[in-house]
Motif scaffolding. Sequence first.
Motif, mmCIF file in Angstrom:
data_model
loop_
_atom_site.group_PDB
_atom_site.id
_atom_site.type_symbol
_atom_site.label_atom_id
_atom_site.label_comp_id
_atom_site.label_asym_id
_atom_site.label_seq_id
_atom_site.Cartn_x
_atom_site.Cartn_y
_atom_site.Cartn_z
ATOM 1 N N THR A 66 118.415 -8.662 -20.047
ATOM 2 C CA THR A 66 117.501 -9.645 -20.627
ATOM 3 C C THR A 66 117.011 -9.204 -21.999
ATOM 4 N N LYS A 67 117.070 -7.918 -22.309
ATOM 5 C CA LYS A 67 116.630 -7.440 -23.621
ATOM 6 C C LYS A 67 117.770 -7.387 -24.644
ATOM 7 N N ALA A 68 118.972 -7.817 -24.268
ATOM 8 C CA ALA A 68 120.110 -7.813 -25.189
ATOM 9 C C ALA A 68 119.863 -8.779 -26.343
ATOM 10 N N GLU A 69 120.353 -8.426 -27.520
ATOM 11 C CA GLU A 69 120.209 -9.278 -28.710
ATOM 12 C C GLU A 69 120.761 -10.679 -28.492
ATOM 13 N N CYS A 70 121.847 -10.778 -27.751
ATOM 14 C CA CYS A 70 122.525 -12.067 -27.584
ATOM 15 C C CYS A 70 122.063 -12.829 -26.341
ATOM 16 N N HIS A 71 121.027 -12.350 -25.660
ATOM 17 C CA HIS A 71 120.578 -13.000 -24.432
ATOM 18 C C HIS A 71 120.207 -14.465 -24.666
ATOM 19 N N GLU A 72 119.498 -14.732 -25.740
ATOM 20 C CA GLU A 72 119.095 -16.113 -26.038
ATOM 21 C C GLU A 72 120.321 -17.014 -26.207
ATOM 22 N N ALA A 73 121.328 -16.527 -26.935
ATOM 23 C CA ALA A 73 122.540 -17.325 -27.153
ATOM 24 C C ALA A 73 123.237 -17.637 -25.835
ATOM 25 N N PHE A 74 123.366 -16.634 -24.966
ATOM 26 C CA PHE A 74 124.051 -16.862 -23.691
ATOM 27 C C PHE A 74 123.199 -17.685 -22.721
ATOM 28 N N SER A 75 121.896 -17.748 -22.979
ATOM 29 C CA SER A 75 121.026 -18.581 -22.151
ATOM 30 C C SER A 75 121.183 -20.058 -22.479
ATOM 31 N N HIS A 76 121.788 -20.363 -23.651
ATOM 32 C CA HIS A 76 121.914 -21.750 -24.081
ATOM 33 C C HIS A 76 123.362 -22.215 -24.277
ATOM 34 N N THR A 77 124.320 -21.355 -24.018
ATOM 35 C CA THR A 77 125.708 -21.753 -24.236
ATOM 36 C C THR A 77 126.253 -22.526 -23.052
ATOM 37 N N GLU A 78 127.303 -23.277 -23.318
ATOM 38 C CA GLU A 78 127.989 -23.995 -22.249
ATOM 39 C C GLU A 78 129.318 -23.336 -21.903
ATOM 40 N N THR A 79 129.904 -22.586 -22.855
ATOM 41 C CA THR A 79 131.211 -21.972 -22.628
ATOM 42 C C THR A 79 131.172 -20.496 -22.982
ATOM 43 N N LEU A 80 132.099 -19.754 -22.385
ATOM 44 C CA LEU A 80 132.216 -18.335 -22.699
ATOM 45 C C LEU A 80 133.641 -17.883 -22.435
ATOM 46 N N ALA A 81 133.942 -16.690 -22.954
ATOM 47 C CA ALA A 81 135.236 -16.061 -22.686
ATOM 48 C C ALA A 81 134.979 -14.614 -22.289
ATOM 49 N N VAL A 82 135.632 -14.177 -21.232
ATOM 50 C CA VAL A 82 135.592 -12.775 -20.815
ATOM 51 C C VAL A 82 136.917 -12.174 -21.248
ATOM 52 N N ASN A 83 136.855 -11.289 -22.245
ATOM 53 C CA ASN A 83 138.022 -10.623 -22.804
ATOM 54 C C ASN A 83 138.113 -9.239 -22.179
#
Length: 170
Positions: A66-83
């Motif tokens: 929850t303290k990660a810099e990108c937490h906010e972005a991943f809290s609002h995204t609809e898509t992702l990729a696991v590489n």
Amino acid sequence: MTSPSPTARSTDIREEPGALRDGLAHMATSVSVVTTEISTGRHGFTANSVVSVSAEPPLIAVFLATKAECHEAFSHTETLAVNVLAEGQQDLARVFATRGADKFAATGFVPGDLGAPVLPEAALVLEGTVHSLQHAGDHTMILAEVSRVRRHDAEPLVYQGRRFHRLGAA
């Protein structure tokens, strides 16, 4: 039934909180860079906690502090990729695990079929849509429904004992 090794010992994590992290470091895991792109740009993080949840529907879970810099972005995204990184991509894993790093500066990510950045040289790429988010202690579990799978003929990067490893021949 065999008896426990004489060198094994049980540790109460209330008395030694670091024992849990040390114990979990003993487990071998694949190393992944999880990515997304939203209106604020591309975002990503290194994860070693990616798990298969369900075959029908095809669900995976990734866990983000929850303290990660990108937490906010991943809290609002609809898509992702696991590489899932391939052998030799340790530097990329380190960059995406570093706070404040310009994570996409020197990488070969391209837009995936769903819009999230994908790494063509990754051993495996799973693209999907966010199914749900669940608060889990100091992390958020991102449950994603996978709709695209890309496999590259490469061995995955493995992390164990706080070091990167190569898979040995079976």
